[in-house]
Design a protein around this motif. Sequence first.
Motif, PDB file in Angstrom:
ATOM      1  N   ALA A  98      60.872   2.995 -29.158  1.00 59.13           N
ATOM      2  CA  ALA A  98      61.918   3.912 -29.611  1.00 59.13           C
ATOM      3  C   ALA A  98      63.234   3.174 -29.794  1.00 59.13           C
ATOM      4  O   ALA A  98      63.436   2.082 -29.248  1.00 59.13           O
ATOM      5  N   CYS A  99      64.115   3.767 -30.567  1.00 69.13           N
ATOM      6  CA  CYS A  99      65.461   3.214 -30.699  1.00 69.13           C
ATOM      7  C   CYS A  99      66.327   3.807 -29.589  1.00 69.13           C
ATOM      8  O   CYS A  99      65.979   4.820 -28.973  1.00 69.13           O
ATOM      9  N   ALA A 100      67.470   3.183 -29.349  1.00 80.00           N
ATOM     10  CA  ALA A 100      68.355   3.653 -28.289  1.00 80.00           C
ATOM     11  C   ALA A 100      68.902   5.045 -28.598  1.00 80.00           C
ATOM     12  O   ALA A 100      69.135   5.847 -27.687  1.00 80.00           O
ATOM     13  N   VAL A 101      69.112   5.347 -29.878  1.00 82.52           N
ATOM     14  CA  VAL A 101      69.655   6.657 -30.243  1.00 82.52           C
ATOM     15  C   VAL A 101      68.674   7.768 -29.866  1.00 82.52           C
ATOM     16  O   VAL A 101      69.042   8.749 -29.226  1.00 82.52           O
ATOM     17  N   CYS A 102      67.413   7.604 -30.260  1.00 84.23           N
ATOM     18  CA  CYS A 102      66.415   8.634 -29.940  1.00 84.23           C
ATOM     19  C   CYS A 102      66.127   8.692 -28.446  1.00 84.23           C
ATOM     20  O   CYS A 102      66.014   9.778 -27.866  1.00 84.23           O
ATOM     21  N   ASN A 103      66.010   7.524 -27.829  1.00 77.90           N
ATOM     22  CA  ASN A 103      65.596   7.461 -26.437  1.00 77.90           C
ATOM     23  C   ASN A 103      66.701   7.881 -25.471  1.00 77.90           C
ATOM     24  O   ASN A 103      66.483   8.702 -24.579  1.00 77.90           O
TER      25      ASN A 103
ATOM     26  N   VAL B  63      64.760  18.210 -30.830  1.00 75.39           N
ATOM     27  CA  VAL B  63      65.032  17.275 -29.735  1.00 75.39           C
ATOM     28  C   VAL B  63      65.590  15.950 -30.252  1.00 75.39           C
ATOM     29  O   VAL B  63      66.540  15.394 -29.695  1.00 75.39           O
ATOM     30  N   PHE B  64      65.018  15.436 -31.343  1.00 74.51           N
ATOM     31  CA  PHE B  64      65.460  14.142 -31.857  1.00 74.51           C
ATOM     32  C   PHE B  64      66.539  14.259 -32.932  1.00 74.51           C
ATOM     33  O   PHE B  64      66.976  13.240 -33.474  1.00 74.51           O
ATOM     34  N   GLY B  65      66.972  15.469 -33.220  1.00 70.28           N
ATOM     35  CA  GLY B  65      68.032  15.652 -34.208  1.00 70.28           C
ATOM     36  C   GLY B  65      67.660  15.130 -35.582  1.00 70.28           C
ATOM     37  O   GLY B  65      68.509  14.598 -36.301  1.00 70.28           O
TER      38      GLY B  65
END
Length: 205
Positions: free
Chosen positions: A56-61, A113-115
Amino acid sequence: MRRHVHPALFATLGDMAPGHERCMYCGDNQGSDIDHFEPLSVAPLRAFEWKNHLLACAVCNSHHKRHVFPRDEAGRPLLIDPTIQEPLDHLHLVLGTGLYRGLTPQGGTSIDVFGLNARGALVKGRHDAYSAAALFLEKWRAAADKGQTDRARDTVRIAWDRPLADVLASMFHQAVHPAAELLFSGEDEVLDLLRDPALRAGFLG
């Protein structure tokens, strides 16, 4: 032991991730984190379970998912697990807008949830990726017609390695839908390319 396991796990997840080591949730940003699909705060015993790890990327995680892990009334996860589920069974991409529409409760919850529709740059990126994908299809067709096998092969590799490869996957998926003419309204040339058996074999084979 952990220092040896982490790089190997990251490399394996990178091979499984869409594009070139892209986030398994948004498909846009570079995967920088190893995420526990079912958070450790909920299931600490799954800390080292292989099936519970995603790239995952930091934004999603860190900014969206964090410790959020909704379940339905039967206790089933309401987030899409892209390692065992086909996201296109749960999400429909409106190609002309770059917006996702949930086809199932899991799809709708994952969008929230993930926008996936709330992050303007992500939506614009998907919209632009649609135009870029059409150019790659045309480039492949031209190379194949000229017998330029290596160039055609490189075109496929680059197209799938780009951010937001989910857009290209959605295009192929929707091209064989019974309502394809409506889904690709005004894009007859793109639809013809997506339905070309040789092109589909080149990109999907």
